[in-house]
Design an enzyme around this catalytic site. Sequence first.
Site, PDB file in Angstrom:
ATOM      1  N   ASP A  18      42.606  36.496  43.994  1.00  0.00           N
ATOM      2  CA  ASP A  18      41.779  35.386  43.482  1.00  0.00           C
ATOM      3  C   ASP A  18      40.843  34.864  44.525  1.00  0.00           C
ATOM      4  O   ASP A  18      41.061  35.108  45.487  1.00  0.00           O
ATOM      5  CB  ASP A  18      43.048  34.351  42.907  1.00  0.00           C
ATOM      6  CG  ASP A  18      42.287  33.071  42.435  1.00  0.00           C
ATOM      7  OD1 ASP A  18      41.300  33.330  41.596  1.00  0.00           O
ATOM      8  OD2 ASP A  18      42.526  32.183  42.891  1.00  0.00           O
ATOM      9  N   ASP A  20      38.709  31.215  43.983  1.00  0.00           N
ATOM     10  CA  ASP A  20      38.916  29.855  43.891  1.00  0.00           C
ATOM     11  C   ASP A  20      40.313  29.295  44.457  1.00  0.00           C
ATOM     12  O   ASP A  20      41.172  29.284  43.518  1.00  0.00           O
ATOM     13  CB  ASP A  20      38.390  28.840  42.764  1.00  0.00           C
ATOM     14  CG  ASP A  20      36.809  29.427  42.497  1.00  0.00           C
ATOM     15  OD1 ASP A  20      36.073  29.047  43.199  1.00  0.00           O
ATOM     16  OD2 ASP A  20      36.598  30.029  41.518  1.00  0.00           O
TER      17      ASP A  20
END
Length: 224
Positions: A18, A20
């Site tokens: 991932d 953010d």
Amino acid sequence: MNDSSSAVRRRPAAVLWDMDGTIVDTEAHWSIAADEIARAHGIEPSPDALAALVGTSLTAGAELMRGWGVDVPVDELVDRQLELAMRNTAAAGLTWRPGAVEMLSALRADSIPLALVTMSYRSYADAVIDALPDDTFDVIVTGDAVERGKPFPDAYLRAAELLGVDVRDCVAIEDSLIGLAAARAAGAQVVGIPHHVAIPEGAADAVWPTLAGRAPEDLWVPLV
């Protein structure tokens, strides 16, 4: 990832990241954008309402904002939040999450394939990708490249497909419950790195405060 001394462990086929809140501390840039949009329409979203956006696709987040009473079409909300988040990130700059860049470098040195799996759109993700060493990621899957975003497994399944690996032999690293749910639904092993949202026991195969001090061997996959 598995503390059992009887478990046989081996290198993951790939590590799926991932972005953010996991690699870079940008979740607040998106929340501030959503808050600004809501206030422009006379709505003051609660902290819980803003926290519910963490890890969601931009379209799902736009639907949540419409649920707050922001009477704007989803596509327009997505475009506006993306515009404001890019402005916020450009103004604040990038702050890396502890240990993330070091882990990326160590995994690359160990020749372990890496994928970026983010619900940010490519126009936003490029700012982070361009700030990392060239060719850090073998595959990039962004929110505008899949029909269904997290918590659906599509983005993780697509990343594994592009890498030519079995997602069940991969490790995903996430900071949100929605992201962890997506990776688990795809069949990957999951490591939770909580940031803006707490990760309860059982939501991930392992939960670490940060990636600081971690080595690639910590991501080896257990075989039961």
